[in-house]
Design an enzyme around this catalytic site. Structure first.
Site, short mmCIF file in Angstrom:
data_model
loop_
_atom_site.label_atom_id
_atom_site.label_comp_id
_atom_site.label_asym_id
_atom_site.label_seq_id
_atom_site.Cartn_x
_atom_site.Cartn_y
_atom_site.Cartn_z
CD GLU A 278 -8.02 11.72 10.48
OE1 GLU A 278 -9.43 11.97 9.66
OE2 GLU A 278 -8.16 10.37 11.02
CG ASP B 30 -7.61 7.58 8.80
OD1 ASP B 30 -8.11 7.61 10.06
OD2 ASP B 30 -7.13 8.83 8.14
CG HIS C 74 -2.40 -1.01 1.18
ND1 HIS C 74 -3.00 -1.78 1.20
CD2 HIS C 74 -3.26 -0.40 0.04
CE1 HIS C 74 -3.58 -2.40 0.94
NE2 HIS C 74 -4.04 -1.33 -0.15
P1 FAD Z 1 4.05 -1.86 2.24
O1 FAD Z 1 3.73 -0.93 1.82
O2 FAD Z 1 4.17 -3.43 2.14
O3 FAD Z 1 5.10 -1.98 2.62
C1 FAD Z 1 5.69 0.26 3.87
C2 FAD Z 1 7.60 -0.41 3.56
O4 FAD Z 1 7.66 -1.68 4.70
C3 FAD Z 1 7.90 -1.36 3.29
O5 FAD Z 1 9.39 -0.51 2.71
C4 FAD Z 1 8.39 -2.57 3.22
O6 FAD Z 1 9.46 -3.03 2.84
C5 FAD Z 1 7.73 -2.46 4.66
N1 FAD Z 1 7.22 -3.61 5.15
C6 FAD Z 1 6.55 -4.36 4.97
N2 FAD Z 1 6.18 -5.20 6.20
C7 FAD Z 1 7.62 -4.85 7.13
C8 FAD Z 1 7.29 -5.78 8.38
N3 FAD Z 1 6.84 -6.84 9.12
N4 FAD Z 1 8.38 -5.62 9.31
C9 FAD Z 1 9.23 -4.71 8.44
N5 FAD Z 1 9.35 -3.63 7.18
C10 FAD Z 1 8.29 -3.86 6.43
N6 FAD Z 1 -0.70 5.24 6.80
C11 FAD Z 1 -1.37 5.57 8.55
O7 FAD Z 1 -0.42 6.18 9.13
N7 FAD Z 1 -2.81 6.08 8.75
C12 FAD Z 1 -3.87 6.13 7.79
O8 FAD Z 1 -4.52 6.50 7.91
C13 FAD Z 1 -3.25 5.23 6.30
N8 FAD Z 1 -4.18 5.38 5.67
C14 FAD Z 1 -4.60 4.25 4.84
C15 FAD Z 1 -5.19 4.19 3.08
C16 FAD Z 1 -5.02 3.91 2.84
C17 FAD Z 1 -5.93 3.70 1.11
C18 FAD Z 1 -3.62 3.63 1.65
C19 FAD Z 1 -3.79 2.93 0.50
C20 FAD Z 1 -2.05 3.72 3.06
C21 FAD Z 1 -2.79 4.42 3.72
N9 FAD Z 1 -1.72 4.69 4.89
C22 FAD Z 1 -1.60 5.19 6.53
C23 FAD Z 1 -0.46 4.59 4.76
C24 FAD Z 1 0.18 3.21 5.25
O9 FAD Z 1 0.39 2.96 6.75
C25 FAD Z 1 1.06 2.69 4.51
O10 FAD Z 1 0.84 2.70 2.75
C26 FAD Z 1 2.22 1.59 5.41
O11 FAD Z 1 2.97 1.09 4.28
C27 FAD Z 1 1.11 0.34 5.60
O12 FAD Z 1 0.50 -0.34 4.10
P2 FAD Z 1 1.74 -2.25 3.80
O13 FAD Z 1 0.92 -2.79 5.30
O14 FAD Z 1 1.14 -2.39 2.50
O15 FAD Z 1 3.13 -1.69 4.30
#
Ligand code: FAD
Length: 520
Positions: A272, A156, A94
């Protein structure tokens, strides 16, 4: 000259191809070979993210069945393979700028580890949950609710992974009161960049614990986190209030978050705010009854910019009789007109999972899987009035491009732990501002130009990026400020060969910039 350059590029390409071929064959000798995937679908999925702006192609995707499978891969990259290759944990991808990608390396699809949430209780911690780093917050919620408890700090959107949000911070309207998600972790299991499997907490391996939280995946892969839980409420009073005056809006927001002791009745659970414009009305209008739409549209046309405070107060059977009175007391001296207050009463889960409803609508319209040139910032309280004039009025309104959600809400610095890697402004109160743009495949650069203009305004204003995206070392040094030295030292200790999360572009500049989707 140009010919030499082309020749050098071709040589580099060939040597990179040879390397990736040899890497792939070496990987096949590992006991995890059957969990490595190189089919076009697996590679294609790991090469893109929610942003749909960057594409990086890995050699393989690991779908681990146990955390040990990841440790085997990392230890092999660190100890055995003559030239180290990079490894990126991928939650759901994400991210919006390739942060979970690994060009010519291996992407670890964390979700294949499956669901694992255990709820426990102890005298010192009360209720807590041990959850896999790969878990979606929605699944953690579902499991903890079976025990009448729930995490206290949220994002969120709940279809994010625990490891992904803990690598950033994990913020939302409850952060002012409970702190970000990284402030609500007691302990973690982490696989470091040397392939070691370590448990860490503020008392055990504290350096690793603090560096991993908000550490952008640079120090280790989180496979388990022990997180704080509290009693689960049943329902939420959900209120939106409108302002045309920015100063009145921020004064009221700051007043609401100044009451943030966890145990007070007269405290909100969520604060918010949003920027309403005519042009982005699709992103905010659905909360309101259709009877109110004409009035709201004429208001926003008259003022051009409206500011909306959004709050929630949770309740259950025990607090049901008092909730309306408590809410009235909390909101009574605010300066919006009473006719500009809109209220709903919804289930607790419906409130937490509200973004999913919007996602489903966008998916149906084919507007979810589109480029997302997002920009998220932390703006110190002392700069927020200038930000309103310099950015909201002079850039966003004038350019008239923004059609999506613009978030703006304050939080308290004392709910963050400065020992952690996450970077925030150095003021007691600061604002999260999010430009959550969606664009077409052809025009995301125009939003990026607007983002650049905003970032230009932010220079020298103590404003920090959240979910940061930089391409040069000097930008990163500036971003981390006084924390940079520690960040570098921790990298040297926990991931000395710089194997982990190369897509963040912090230590892996020699790989060059991420390639853009339209340029591939
Ligand atoms: P990824 O995008 O897959 O990874 C993000 C980073 O973390 C990368 O560098 C990856 O290598 C690393 N990573 C992933 N898993 C691990 C692990 N287990 N150990 C160590 N490193 C790891 N953020 C907020 O804070 N508040 C919000 O309200 C919010 N709303 C969002 C709404 C939407 C629709 C979207 C798309 C994103 C939102 N985000 C929000 C952002 C979100 O926190 C980031 O995208 C975050 O990276 C989580 O996504 P993911 O779990 O898919 O991680």
């Amino acid at each position: 000259m140009a010919q030499n350059h082309q020749m050098a590029s071709r040589c580099m390409l060939l040597s990179s191809e040879r390397l990736t071929n040899s890497l792939y064959h070496k990987l096949l000798s590992l006991p995890i070979a059957d969990k490595l995937h190189v089919d076009p679908e697996s590679i294609g999925e790991a090469s893109v993210d929610f942003g749909l702006i960057v594409r990086e192609i890995p050699v393989a995707v690991l779908r681990p069945s146990h955390p040990e499978d990841i440790a085997i891969l990392v230890a092999f990259a660190y100890n055995k393979f003559p030239i180290p290759f990079t490894i990126s944990a991928r939650g759901c991808g994400h991210s919006v700028r390739g942060q979970a990608m690994a060009r010519d390396g291996v992407v670890v699809d964390m979700t294949s580890l499956g669901n694992k949430t255990t709820v426990s209780w102890s005298q010192s911690l009360g209720h807590y949950a041990d959850v896999g780093g790969q878990q979606l917050w929605i699944d953690v919620l579902e499991e903890t609710l079976k025990h009448g408890v729930a995490p206290v700090s949220w994002t969120d959107y709940l279809y994010l992974t625990v490891g992904g949000t803990l690598s950033n911070a994990g913020i939302s309207g409850g952060t002012f009161r409970y702190g970000p998600q990284i402030s609500n972790v007691y302990e973690m299991d982490v696989i470091t960049g040397t392939g070691h499997f370590l448990t860490c907490s503020p008392h055990e391996n504290p350096e690793l614990f603090h560096s991993v939280l908000g550490g952008l995946g640079q120090f280790g892969i989180i496979t388990r986190a022990r997180i704080a839980l509290g009693p689960a409420p049943k329902r939420a009073k959900w209120v939106k209030m409108l302002y045309s005056d920015f100063s009145a809006f921020t004064t009221d927001q700051e007043r609401l978050i100044s009451r943030h002791r966890r145990d007070q009745d007269e405290v909100l659970d969520y604060v918010e705010g949003q920027l309403f414009m005519r042009r982005n009305s699709d992103s905010w209008i659905s909360f309101f009854s259709s009877l109110d739409h004409p009035r709201l549209m004429s208001l926003v046309t008259e003022h051009e910019l409206l500011y909306c405070i959004e709050v929630a107060k949770f309740y259950d059977e025990c607090t049901q009789s008092a909730v309306d009175k408590d809410l009235e007391k909390i909101l009574k001296d605010l300066s919006h007109g009473p006719e500009f207050l809109y209220q709903k009463d919804v289930g607790y889960v419906d409130f937490l999972n509200r973004v999913r409803v919007g996602e489903m609508v966008l998916r149906e319209q084919g507007l979810w899987n589109v480029p997302h040139p997002w920009l998220n910032l932390f703006v110190p309280k002392s700069r927020i009035a200038d930000f309103n004039t310099g950015v909201f009025k002079n850039i966003v309104l004038k350019k008239n491009m923004t059609t999506e959600l613009v978030l703006i809400y304050p939080m308290n610095n004392d709910k963050w732990d400065d020992r952690m890697s996450a970077v925030i402004p150095d003021e007691d109160v600061f604002y999260a501002v999010g430009f959550l743009h969606s664009s077409g495949f052809e025009d995301w650069q125009e939003f990026d130009l607007q983002n650049k203009e905003v970032l230009h305004f932010c220079e020298d204003n103590g404003i920090k990026q959240y979910l940061p995206n930089y391409s040069t070392e000097s930008d990163w040094i500036q971003h981390f400020g006084p924390k940079w030295r520690k960040f570098e030292e921790n990298k040297a200790q926990f991931d000395p060969k710089m194997l982990l999360s190369p897509g963040q572009n912090i230590f892996n500049h020699n790989q060059g910039m991420n390639s853009k989707i339209d340029g591939v």
